[in-house]
Design an enzyme around this catalytic site. Structure first.
Site, PDB file in Angstrom:
ATOM      1  N   GLY A 212       0.581  -1.058  -0.047  1.00  0.00           N
ATOM      2  CA  GLY A 212       0.058  -0.013  -0.020  1.00  0.00           C
ATOM      3  C   GLY A 212       0.856   1.057   0.013  1.00  0.00           C
ATOM      4  N   ASN A 213       0.272   2.473   0.338  1.00  0.00           N
ATOM      5  CA  ASN A 213       1.032   3.568   0.297  1.00  0.00           C
ATOM      6  C   ASN A 213       0.404   4.351   1.310  1.00  0.00           C
ATOM      7  OD1 ASN A 213      -0.996   5.502  -0.972  1.00  0.00           O
ATOM      8  ND2 ASN A 213      -0.670   4.005  -2.812  1.00  0.00           N
ATOM      9  N   HIS A 214       1.037   5.596   1.763  1.00  0.00           N
ATOM     10  CA  HIS A 214       0.722   6.536   2.709  1.00  0.00           C
ATOM     11  C   HIS A 214      -0.372   7.512   2.559  1.00  0.00           C
ATOM     12  CE1 HIS A 214       3.612   4.785   5.633  1.00  0.00           C
ATOM     13  NE2 HIS A 214       4.583   5.234   4.726  1.00  0.00           N
ATOM     14  N   SER A 215      -1.181   7.610   1.410  1.00  0.00           N
ATOM     15  CA  SER A 215      -2.196   8.438   1.262  1.00  0.00           C
ATOM     16  C   SER A 215      -3.113   8.295   2.109  1.00  0.00           C
ATOM     17  CB  SER A 215      -2.732   8.255  -0.245  1.00  0.00           C
ATOM     18  OG  SER A 215      -4.013   8.703  -0.617  1.00  0.00           O
ATOM     19  N   ALA A 280      -4.192   7.724  -4.933  1.00  0.00           N
ATOM     20  CA  ALA A 280      -2.698   7.251  -5.119  1.00  0.00           C
ATOM     21  C   ALA A 280      -2.831   5.855  -5.570  1.00  0.00           C
ATOM     22  CB  ALA A 280      -1.821   7.691  -3.928  1.00  0.00           C
TER      23      ALA A 280
END
Ligand code: CTP
Length: 403
Positions: A212-215, A280
């Site tokens: 995943g990502n930090h969005s 994102a």
């Protein structure tokens, strides 16, 4: 429709029996998401208590230039009150205050606030039937309408005098409905359907892990809220985010992976007027999702990743009449890279964030953006809250669409 959500309402109460109904009026505004500030004419306090309206509005109620109760005799600034409001509503409006409004008399705080107000003004008269029918009243109503104020007519029924006829203040529900309808038809995005993607995507590795990502999703959620406030019907397709969405006019569709987001987007894309890709989306996903939890048997582990479908690129390819907006998060050659994406993805506008700008990008409550339009117009904005950035983005979209 979130027409009154976040609106700042100045309620002017004057001295009529119908003033008791303003308790319901305040409640209806508050329930619709508005903030209410009440200003009363001094005589109105004989008809409904300031305490009642202060309690319901959760704000102090003002009726004189000085706060008599406070030891310092605090000055109640009529200009600040007037400029604060998104609109002002006089309910009930007596024949006396109506006449003062037409003459520009300023013998109390309410009149000084009125004369300082630059916002739209609505007025709901209430008086006995002969007063309401009097030619001076008709003439004063016309004058106020000529000033550009909005007249909410009195209704017929039994009056406080016992007489039956026209002069009853419109019911609080009707006043709120009148104002909502008026604001709605002035909204720049009324009858527009808008699709917004937001948040990260989670690409599963196995039943318990993902890439995943930090969005945080904040930018997309602010865009959705603002679009609804401008009258749009919004479909917000969000990857996993802690944020909630309670704004009327926004339909939240929750997804996890880029494939789910792609599917949800294309279930609606053909029917929307504007689409904004603020998500994102992961660029790569695991080539295989393990059916069972991956065990740590090996000293090292190789992940085989494949490209995800580029949702925005596909929207650009299938574009018909949609106004398409993308985001670009860049670390170098920002303008050139963003312009390249604008063309490649067939966008009308791209929102560029540079990670070189402090306070911009993921997780933060602020953002600093440059908007690049297909018509080559470029605008760089200061560091702002994401709510303000959402306003700038929609102001730009609306300006381009009306150019
Ligand atoms: N986007 C998308 N689907 C993807 C990847 C990106 O819809 N699979 C959208 C994002 O929502 C954003 C825009 O494309 O609006 C820009 O994404 P970005 O990742 O910055 O650009 P890419 O084209 O993927 O290029 P690169 O990662 O090489 O910079």
């Amino acid at each position: 429709m979130a027409v009154l959500q976040g609106k700042k309402v100045l309620l002017g109460v004057t001295a009529g029996i119908a003033a008791y109904k303003t308790a319901s009026l305040v409640r209806l505004f508050i329930k619709s998401g508005a903030t209410v500030q009440v200003v009363m004419s001094p005589a109105a306090k004989d008809f409904v208590t300031p305490l009642t309206l202060a309690t319901l509005s959760k704000n102090p109620v003002y009726s004189s230039f000085f706060d008599e109760e406070s030891e310092t005799k605090q000055w109640n600034n009529h200009v600040d009150l007037a400029l604060w409001a998104d609109f002002m509503i006089f309910a009930p409006l007596t024949a006396n205050t109506m006449a003062k409004m037409t003459q520009g008399q300023s013998d109390n705080l309410l009149m000084a606030v009125y004369l300082s107000a630059k916002c739209p003004i609505y007025f709901a008269p209430a008086m006995d039937l002969d007063m309401y029918k009097h030619p001076s009243t008709t003439s004063n109503i016309n004058t106020l309408q000529n000033f550009g104020h909005h007249f909410i007519p009195a209704t017929s029924g039994e009056l406080a005098s016992g007489l039956v006829g026209a002069g009853r203040m419109a019911e609080p529900e009707a006043i709120v409905a009148f104002i909502k309808a008026d604001l709605l038809q002035k909204m720049p995005l009324k009858n527009k359907k808008i699709l917004i993607t937001a948040g990260p995507t989670y690409e599963a590795l196995d039943p318990v892990r993902f890439i995943g990502n930090h969005s945080s999703g904040k930018m997309g959620y602010e865009l959705a809220k603002h679009a609804a406030q401008l009258g749009a019907q919004v479909i917000l397709i969000s990857g996993p985010s802690c944020l909630t969405m309670n704004t009327n006019g926004v339909k939240l569709i929750k997804v996890k992976s880029s494939d789910e987001m792609f599917k949800a987007v294309f279930e609606h894309y053909a029917t929307v007027d504007i689409a904004i890709a603020a998500a994102a989306v992961a660029d790569y996903k695991p080539a295989h999702i393990s059916a069972q939890k991956i065990k740590k048997n090996e000293a090292s582990y190789q992940l085989d990743l494949v490209k995800t479908k580029d949702i925005l690129l596909a929207m650009g390819e299938q574009k018909q009449n949609q106004f398409l907006v993308g985001f670009a998060l860049e670390t170098e050659n920002e303008i050139a890279n963003a312009t390249g994406k604008l063309t490649k993805k067939n966008l009308d506008l791209i929102v560029l964030n540079s990670l070189n700008d402090k306070g911009a990008g993921f997780q933060s409550d602020t953002n600093k953006v440059t908007l690049l339009a297909a018509n080559k117009k470029m605008t760089t904005f200061d560091l702002k809250t994401k709510a303000e950035v959402a306003q700038d983005i929609f102001n730009t979209i609306i300006a381009i669409q009306h150019a």
